[in-house]
Design a protein around this motif. Structure first.
Motif, mmCIF file in Angstrom:
data_model
loop_
_atom_site.group_PDB
_atom_site.id
_atom_site.type_symbol
_atom_site.label_atom_id
_atom_site.label_comp_id
_atom_site.label_asym_id
_atom_site.label_seq_id
_atom_site.Cartn_x
_atom_site.Cartn_y
_atom_site.Cartn_z
ATOM 1 N N THR A 193 14.871 -27.891 -28.110
ATOM 2 C CA THR A 193 15.341 -27.557 -29.458
ATOM 3 C C THR A 193 15.850 -26.122 -29.462
ATOM 4 O O THR A 193 15.673 -25.380 -28.483
ATOM 5 C CB THR A 193 14.168 -27.641 -30.460
ATOM 6 N N GLU B 118 14.555 -23.716 -30.992
ATOM 7 C CA GLU B 118 13.419 -22.800 -30.882
ATOM 8 C C GLU B 118 12.980 -22.673 -29.421
ATOM 9 O O GLU B 118 12.661 -21.579 -28.937
ATOM 10 C CB GLU B 118 12.252 -23.300 -31.746
ATOM 11 N N THR B 119 12.991 -23.808 -28.711
ATOM 12 C CA THR B 119 12.633 -23.774 -27.293
ATOM 13 C C THR B 119 13.630 -22.915 -26.522
ATOM 14 O O THR B 119 13.273 -22.206 -25.581
ATOM 15 C CB THR B 119 12.592 -25.215 -26.734
ATOM 16 N N GLU C 213 14.144 -31.743 -37.198
ATOM 17 C CA GLU C 213 14.293 -30.778 -36.095
ATOM 18 C C GLU C 213 12.976 -30.187 -35.630
ATOM 19 O O GLU C 213 12.941 -29.104 -35.048
ATOM 20 C CB GLU C 213 15.252 -29.659 -36.544
ATOM 21 N N GLY C 214 11.859 -30.887 -35.905
ATOM 22 C CA GLY C 214 10.553 -30.387 -35.489
ATOM 23 C C GLY C 214 10.100 -29.250 -36.381
ATOM 24 O O GLY C 214 10.634 -29.039 -37.472
ATOM 25 N N HIS C 215 9.113 -28.500 -35.894
ATOM 26 C CA HIS C 215 8.627 -27.379 -36.690
ATOM 27 C C HIS C 215 9.763 -26.399 -36.936
ATOM 28 O O HIS C 215 10.567 -26.127 -36.037
ATOM 29 C CB HIS C 215 7.531 -26.616 -35.945
HETATM 30 N N1 ADE Z 1 7.286 -29.042 -31.360
HETATM 31 C C1 ADE Z 1 7.321 -29.239 -32.682
HETATM 32 N N2 ADE Z 1 8.417 -28.679 -33.230
HETATM 33 C C2 ADE Z 1 9.106 -28.100 -32.214
HETATM 34 C C3 ADE Z 1 10.321 -27.372 -32.148
HETATM 35 N N3 ADE Z 1 11.045 -27.114 -33.225
HETATM 36 N N4 ADE Z 1 10.708 -26.951 -30.943
HETATM 37 C C4 ADE Z 1 9.955 -27.221 -29.828
HETATM 38 N N5 ADE Z 1 8.820 -27.891 -29.844
HETATM 39 C C5 ADE Z 1 8.384 -28.337 -31.022
#
Ligand code: ADE
Length: 409
Positions: A29, A31-32, A325-327
């Motif tokens: 993602t 964020e990653t 999009e996850g957290h």
């Molecule tokens: N796990 C939960 N949300 C996430 C995100 N946005 N990016 C990476 N890992 C996650």
């Protein structure tokens, strides 16, 4: 992501990962991508595989590869063999294998111990990001099968608090709403599991005006849910009442055909647990008379023999990462900040040159270890600073009061 941005300056100076290869298995993602860039700025060579076949944001994978030259092995919708092949490729990216690993769910560590055993010798340690992964690692450690120390980054109080309610709570509701556009107000939402994440989903669903039923197998959590005003029922009784179902248990077969058989027409089924085993999707496919794929993006409609239909979101995989999009970045800033600090601590402490007897993971036994407490507090303090929030400190009198057992009423 101000915490990661601040750490970039620090890691650029301190080079905690100089000369080290890090293999990561994470949701790919935006964020990653920030975490991967941070590790690289800190001196590491990073390879990245996805930790779920459906959660990859392909544009992010491409940007990491093309713009930042990161070895990324991930594509949304990859099949099961491809998914594991990607993990093997990420592990094999450096000749001797990685010195450090970061995992989300335990698939990379599992692959190292089963299909990439020759690379194990080079691994000094790792971090695990999820509850599910930590549980798997503890099982490995109990059997003496875990070959190196792993930091349970998931288990810090700060990460649990922020990820559960703010992260999972919001993003799961976001995924359900993006996929279905359903109104939650007035609906009966059944949340299976009242851990940190289940609590988050239950609270946020209630905030949207839903009536929330919780199912649990743990009496303490069930009591906790009851005392917080949630109705607690066994799944067999919740099934006919619910309109939206969310599993967040870390277990298997939480919703099976015996439950689906008594659900209302139009019931929505979503999973937020790490693996796609909480809703028995295979049994559902056998039970249904017809399956209509993608009636909306990430929504499959299963027709049942008596004319009812149930809607399965994201094929039973993590709905917040597949349909949303996850957290949000603010949550991952803290989560990945803790993880990066823990990994830097591990890198320093596992230097081969560490003298024996030193309390350092170089001498730390293989197994699952907690994040040092001061790292959790440091991350919380740094995030508060980025928010412009300051807090009190103990006065000398308060300090001595706290440390004395002689002072009573
Ligand atoms: N796990 C939960 N949300 C996430 C995100 N946005 N990016 C990476 N890992 C996650």
């Amino acid at each position: 992501m101000p915490l990661l941005t601040g750490l970039m300056h620090r890691f650029a100076r301190e080079q905690p990962f100089a000369g080290l290869a890090i293999a990561a298995c994470l949701h790919v993602t935006a964020e990653t991508a920030m975490l991967v860039r941070l590790l690289r700025v800190g001196g590491a060579t990073v390879s990245l595989a996805a930790s779920n076949p459906l959660s990859t944001q392909d544009d992010i994978a491409a940007a990491l590869a093309v713009r930042y030259g990161i070895a990324v092995f991930a594509r949304a919708g990859v099949d099961r063999p491809g998914y594991y092949r990607h993990i093997e490729l990420a592990l094999a990216e450096s000749e001797k294998g990685p010195e450090l690993v970061i995992d989300d769910g335990g698939d990379l560590v599992n692959t190292l111990h089963t299909r990439a055993v020759p690379l194990l010798a080079n691994v000094r340690g790792g971090c695990e990001s999820t509850t599910t992964g930590v549980i798997r690692l503890r099982r490995m450690a109990a059997e003496g099968a875990l070959a190196f120390p792993v930091i349970a980054a998931n288990d810090t109080p700060t990460k649990r608090m922020v990820e559960g309610t703010c992260g999972t709570g919001q993003s799961v509701i976001d995924g359900i709403m993006r996929a279905t556009n359903t109104l939650l107000a007035g609906k009966t939402v059944v949340v299976a599991g009242f851990g940190a994440s289940g609590r988050g989903v239950a609270e946020r669903a209630r905030g949207f005006g839903a009536q929330v039923i919780v199912t649990e197998i743990d009496p303490v959590r069930a009591l906790d849910a009851t005392l917080h005003g949630f109705r607690v029922l066994p799944m067999a009784q919740a099934a006919p009442a619910g309109e939206v179902f969310v599993t967040v248990t870390g277990s298997v077969d939480v919703i099976g055909t015996e439950h689906i058989a008594v659900m209302r027409d139009g019931a929505i089924l979503a999973n937020a647990g790490h693996f796609d085993a909480e809703i028995d999707v295979r049994a559902l496919a056998g039970f249904a008379t017809a399956v209509h794929r993608d009636v909306r993006p990430h929504v499959d409609a299963y027709d049942l023999a008596d004319g009812r239909t149930v809607l399965l979101l994201a094929e039973g995989r993590v709905v917040n990462l597949v349909a949303a999009e996850g957290h949000p970045p603010e949550v991952m800033d803290l989560a990945f900040g803790i993880e990066a600090l823990a990994l830097a601590w591990l890198a320093l402490a596992t230097r081969p040159a560490n003298p024996p007897g030193n309390l350092a993971p170089g001498n730390l036994a293989p197994g699952v270890h907690e994040v040092p407490e001061d790292i959790d507090a440091e991350a919380a303090r740094l995030v508060l600073a980025t928010m412009g929030t300051s807090i009190d400190t103990l006065t000398p009198a308060q300090l001595s009061y706290r440390e004395s057992w002689r002072i009573g009423s």
